[in-house]
Design a protein around this motif. Structure first.
Motif, mmCIF file in Angstrom:
data_model
loop_
_atom_site.group_PDB
_atom_site.id
_atom_site.type_symbol
_atom_site.label_atom_id
_atom_site.label_comp_id
_atom_site.label_asym_id
_atom_site.label_seq_id
_atom_site.Cartn_x
_atom_site.Cartn_y
_atom_site.Cartn_z
ATOM 1 N N LEU A 54 0.741 -1.379 0.075
ATOM 2 C CA LEU A 54 0.119 -0.043 0.034
ATOM 3 C C LEU A 54 0.998 1.193 0.066
ATOM 4 C CD1 LEU A 54 -2.509 -1.065 2.834
ATOM 5 C CD2 LEU A 54 -3.062 -0.948 0.473
ATOM 6 N N SER A 55 0.680 2.184 -0.766
ATOM 7 C CA SER A 55 1.415 3.584 -0.996
ATOM 8 C C SER A 55 0.374 4.691 -0.482
ATOM 9 C CB SER A 55 1.935 3.459 -2.386
ATOM 10 O OG SER A 55 2.541 2.347 -2.832
ATOM 11 N N ARG A 114 -1.755 -0.481 -6.004
ATOM 12 C CA ARG A 114 -1.318 -0.233 -7.422
ATOM 13 C C ARG A 114 -2.072 -1.435 -8.187
ATOM 14 N NH1 ARG A 114 4.941 0.127 -8.224
ATOM 15 N NH2 ARG A 114 4.227 -1.018 -10.080
ATOM 16 N N ALA A 115 -2.406 -1.055 -9.383
ATOM 17 C CA ALA A 115 -3.457 -2.065 -10.012
ATOM 18 C C ALA A 115 -2.538 -3.257 -10.374
ATOM 19 C CB ALA A 115 -4.147 -1.353 -11.160
ATOM 20 N N ALA A 128 -1.351 -12.441 -10.823
ATOM 21 C CA ALA A 128 -1.009 -12.719 -12.256
ATOM 22 C C ALA A 128 0.147 -11.869 -12.751
ATOM 23 C CB ALA A 128 -2.250 -12.260 -12.775
ATOM 24 N N THR A 129 0.078 -10.465 -12.483
ATOM 25 C CA THR A 129 1.271 -9.606 -12.966
ATOM 26 C C THR A 129 2.405 -10.019 -12.221
ATOM 27 O OG1 THR A 129 -0.673 -7.843 -13.497
ATOM 28 C CG2 THR A 129 1.968 -7.194 -13.318
#
Length: 216
Positions: free
Chosen positions: A128-129, A160-161, A166-167
């Protein structure tokens, strides 16, 4: 002290680099930062890099090596440097060795921050940013006191998305396929230094310093 940092995304390389900058007074040379600075300055290498990026191409190794070579001429690198983000594969490692040999600044060590896959996944997917001050938290390991609110400035935290399984899985797979073989490369050269990237930041930093003491 001239070293290259190795480690998968989420291993804590950036955090340890900042500790080393403070401790040893040497700069971190990030290839990402070099590219952005060269493009911003509209230098010859920056123009070539921008042309490649505008055309959806990867910036060539020759351009990146040229930027590193220019950066190593700066006064603040005379006591050493921390190279981060390059090399990413064996071909780049060989080219880097040739460049540094020509510059009279061969690597003294390759520091690996070693973290297991499942820990990396949890670190990155839980990140979390803060939108305001940039502070980083983790909903699994270092959650904010109030959900989605920054402890330091009270602003909203966001996820962040692209920090999804998966990414991140693809990024870690790329690391394993391309970058991980560098561990063997540097080990065979007698340059590999290795620490476990698990525990409190101060504990990891102490382990890093103990490893670096072997080459200083």
């Amino acid at each position: 002290m001239r070293i290259v940092l190795l480690g998968a995304p989420g291993s804590g390389k950036g955090t340890q680099a900042q500790q080393l900058i403070s401790e040893y007074g040497i700069p971190q040379i990030s290839t990402g930062d070099l590219l952005r600075a060269a493009v911003s300055a509209n230098s010859e290498l920056g123009k070539k890099a921008k042309s490649a990026m505008d055309n959806g191409q990867l910036v060539s190794d020759d351009i990146v090596l040229g930027m590193i070579e220019e950066r190593l001429k700066d006064d603040d690198t005379q006591k050493g440097f921390i190279l981060d983000g390059f090399p990413r594969n064996l071909s780049q490692a060989a080219s880097l060795d040739a460049l540094l040999a020509k510059s009279g600044k061969p690597l003294q060590g390759a520091l690996l921050i070693d973290v297991e896959f499942d820990v990396l996944l949890k670190r990155i997917t839980g990140r979390l940013s803060c939108k305001n001050c940039g502070s980083i938290f983790n909903r699994f390991t270092s959650a904010p006191k109030v959900k989605n609110i920054c402890d330091k400035c009270g602003s909203e935290l966001f996820h962040r998305a692209d920090d999804n399984e998966a990414t991140i899985g693809k990024r870690l797979e790329t690391y394993e396929n391309e970058t991980a073989p560098l561990v063997n490369y540097f080990d065979e050269k007698g340059l590999l230094l290795k620490v476990a990237g698990i525990g409190e930041i101060e504990e990891i930093t102490a382990a890093v310093k103990a490893e670096l003491a072997k080459i200083s």
